[in-house]
Design a protein around this motif. Structure first.
Motif, PDB file in Angstrom:
ATOM      1  N   GLY A   1       0.823  -1.208   0.000  1.00  0.00           N
ATOM      2  CA  GLY A   1       0.000   0.000   0.000  1.00  0.00           C
ATOM      3  C   GLY A   1       0.853   1.252   0.000  1.00  0.00           C
ATOM      4  O   GLY A   1       1.887   1.299   0.681  1.00  0.00           O
ATOM      5  N   ILE A   2       0.464   2.239  -0.789  1.00  0.00           N
ATOM      6  CA  ILE A   2       1.165   3.526  -0.854  1.00  0.00           C
ATOM      7  C   ILE A   2       0.131   4.644  -0.847  1.00  0.00           C
ATOM      8  O   ILE A   2      -0.848   4.604  -1.603  1.00  0.00           O
ATOM      9  CB  ILE A   2       2.045   3.652  -2.116  1.00  0.00           C
ATOM     10  N   LYS A   3       0.335   5.633   0.003  1.00  0.00           N
ATOM     11  CA  LYS A   3      -0.507   6.819   0.041  1.00  0.00           C
ATOM     12  C   LYS A   3       0.386   8.060  -0.004  1.00  0.00           C
ATOM     13  O   LYS A   3       1.449   8.086   0.614  1.00  0.00           O
ATOM     14  CB  LYS A   3      -1.353   6.858   1.318  1.00  0.00           C
ATOM     15  N   GLU A   4      -0.058   9.065  -0.748  1.00  0.00           N
ATOM     16  CA  GLU A   4       0.662  10.328  -0.795  1.00  0.00           C
ATOM     17  C   GLU A   4      -0.120  11.392  -0.042  1.00  0.00           C
ATOM     18  O   GLU A   4      -1.357  11.377  -0.022  1.00  0.00           O
ATOM     19  CB  GLU A   4       0.888  10.760  -2.244  1.00  0.00           C
ATOM     20  N   GLY A   5       0.606  12.311   0.577  1.00  0.00           N
ATOM     21  CA  GLY A   5      -0.052  13.353   1.350  1.00  0.00           C
ATOM     22  C   GLY A   5       0.722  14.658   1.300  1.00  0.00           C
ATOM     23  O   GLY A   5       1.840  14.727   0.784  1.00  0.00           O
ATOM     24  N   GLU A   6       0.106  15.682   1.852  1.00  0.00           N
ATOM     25  CA  GLU A   6       0.702  17.024   1.859  1.00  0.00           C
ATOM     26  C   GLU A   6       0.333  17.721   3.158  1.00  0.00           C
ATOM     27  O   GLU A   6      -0.797  17.615   3.645  1.00  0.00           O
ATOM     28  CB  GLU A   6       0.187  17.833   0.668  1.00  0.00           C
ATOM     29  N   THR A   7       1.276  18.432   3.732  1.00  0.00           N
ATOM     30  CA  THR A   7       1.011  19.245   4.910  1.00  0.00           C
ATOM     31  C   THR A   7       1.947  20.452   4.880  1.00  0.00           C
ATOM     32  O   THR A   7       2.505  20.783   3.836  1.00  0.00           O
ATOM     33  CB  THR A   7       1.175  18.423   6.204  1.00  0.00           C
ATOM     34  N   PHE A   8       2.138  21.107   5.994  1.00  0.00           N
ATOM     35  CA  PHE A   8       3.030  22.257   6.107  1.00  0.00           C
ATOM     36  C   PHE A   8       3.948  22.036   7.300  1.00  0.00           C
ATOM     37  O   PHE A   8       3.693  21.158   8.151  1.00  0.00           O
ATOM     38  CB  PHE A   8       2.229  23.557   6.291  1.00  0.00           C
ATOM     39  N   ILE A   9       5.013  22.802   7.379  1.00  0.00           N
ATOM     40  CA  ILE A   9       5.949  22.694   8.494  1.00  0.00           C
ATOM     41  C   ILE A   9       6.272  24.087   9.010  1.00  0.00           C
ATOM     42  O   ILE A   9       6.680  24.961   8.236  1.00  0.00           O
ATOM     43  CB  ILE A   9       7.254  21.983   8.085  1.00  0.00           C
ATOM     44  N   ASN A  10       6.114  24.290  10.306  1.00  0.00           N
ATOM     45  CA  ASN A  10       6.536  25.528  10.951  1.00  0.00           C
ATOM     46  C   ASN A  10       7.933  25.364  11.540  1.00  0.00           C
ATOM     47  O   ASN A  10       8.396  24.242  11.759  1.00  0.00           O
ATOM     48  CB  ASN A  10       5.561  25.906  12.073  1.00  0.00           C
ATOM     49  N   PRO A  11       8.616  26.468  11.805  1.00  0.00           N
ATOM     50  CA  PRO A  11       9.939  26.362  12.426  1.00  0.00           C
ATOM     51  C   PRO A  11       9.873  25.701  13.804  1.00  0.00           C
ATOM     52  O   PRO A  11       8.948  25.942  14.581  1.00  0.00           O
ATOM     53  CB  PRO A  11      10.390  27.827  12.546  1.00  0.00           C
ATOM     54  N   ASN A  12      10.851  24.857  14.075  1.00  0.00           N
ATOM     55  CA  ASN A  12      11.094  24.308  15.413  1.00  0.00           C
ATOM     56  C   ASN A  12       9.822  23.702  16.026  1.00  0.00           C
ATOM     57  O   ASN A  12       9.376  24.107  17.100  1.00  0.00           O
ATOM     58  CB  ASN A  12      11.641  25.407  16.333  1.00  0.00           C
ATOM     59  N   GLU A  13       9.260  22.705  15.359  1.00  0.00           N
ATOM     60  CA  GLU A  13       8.052  22.087  15.895  1.00  0.00           C
ATOM     61  C   GLU A  13       8.021  20.589  15.601  1.00  0.00           C
ATOM     62  O   GLU A  13       8.689  20.088  14.705  1.00  0.00           O
ATOM     63  CB  GLU A  13       6.794  22.732  15.297  1.00  0.00           C
ATOM     64  N   LYS A  14       7.244  19.881  16.411  1.00  0.00           N
ATOM     65  CA  LYS A  14       6.902  18.492  16.155  1.00  0.00           C
ATOM     66  C   LYS A  14       5.462  18.445  15.649  1.00  0.00           C
ATOM     67  O   LYS A  14       4.603  19.174  16.146  1.00  0.00           O
ATOM     68  CB  LYS A  14       7.026  17.659  17.425  1.00  0.00           C
TER      69      LYS A  14
END
Length: 255
Positions: free
Chosen positions: A114-127
């Protein structure tokens, strides 16, 4: 003697004349030319790029990728699985507006099923949490999961985490596993575009469940209750620890 005196005088004048351009150069370097800085739009002071590296902030092309802290595969029902991964951005000055990734699940004999593609964002210095709940495997039972990233396009950014705290948590197993959390916005102004993640772990620290939801808005100086739920068979007992991560998407024009 008179000839020697004339030669000495000529050498003296030549020496004086030669010192004048040297004095001008020294004046220009130390008196007129400004000191090199990390904001002068020049590549100087041992910088590898314009105003980056050396004594300045690292160049974006030299930044490391986000770190995958852990990846977990959860069974929701027969033939239905979800994958959760906790990612960390260790850079306190760099963000990503569009972060593309792939989640793969493998059979016990290491075959991709199984393969899924996704998209999100990243802020500085975060988990932040990545969660894909839509793996349908039929009769095949996956054994492990892996998260891969597309090349990361960092940009310089400033980010202040939302001033939202978790006032209380309420977890129950009946009629199905459910978590309610009371959030409080300590800011004077409303906050929108919030993403809230819940991570459940047992006494050994093993992650036994995760969930992710978006919160459109929370008014300033106000409370908001948010809920997470899981299928009845997904979580067997009450978790020992509940971690809630809150982050906000800041479009570039709001930085």
């Amino acid at each position: 003697m008179s000839l020697d005196w004339r030669l000495k005088r000529q050498f003296f004048y030549i020496g004086i004349l030669s010192l004048i351009p040297l004095a001008i150069i020294v004046y220009l370097v130390f008196g007129v030319v400004p000191d090199a800085t990390c904001f002068d739009n020049k590549q100087n002071q041992r910088e590898e790029g314009v105003d980056c590296s050396g004594p300045c902030k690292p160049c974006l092309e030299n930044l490391t990728e986000p770190v995958v802290l852990w990846t977990r595969l959860f069974k929701l029902a027969d033939g239905a699985y979800e994958v959760a991964a906790l990612i960390e951005n260790t850079h306190n000055f760099a963000s990503v507006d569009r972060f593309f990734y792939r989640v793969k699940i493998y059979s016990p004999d290491n075959i991709v099923i199984g393969i899924k593609e996704g998209e999100t964002f990243i802020n500085p210095n975060e988990k932040f949490l990545i969660l894909d709940p839509s793996f349908a495997t039929g009769q095949r039972a996956p054994a492990r999961a892996l998260v891969e990233f597309d090349p990361v396009k960092w940009r310089y950014a400033e980010y202040t985490p939302p001033n939202v705290v978790v006032v209380s948590r309420d977890f129950s197993l009946e009629p199905q596993p459910r978590l309610s959390a009371l959030l409080r916005n300590n800011d004077l102004f409303a906050l929108n575009n919030l993403q809230v993640a819940a991570i459940l772990s047992d006494e050994s620290g093993k992650v036994v469940g995760a969930s992710l939801t978006n919160l459109d808005k929370i008014e300033g100086q106000s409370d908001r209750t948010i809920s997470f739920s899981w299928p009845k068979t997904a979580i067997e007992g009450e978790p020992k620890n509940i971690e809630i991560l809150i982050r906000r998407y800041n479009p570039p024009d709001q930085q």
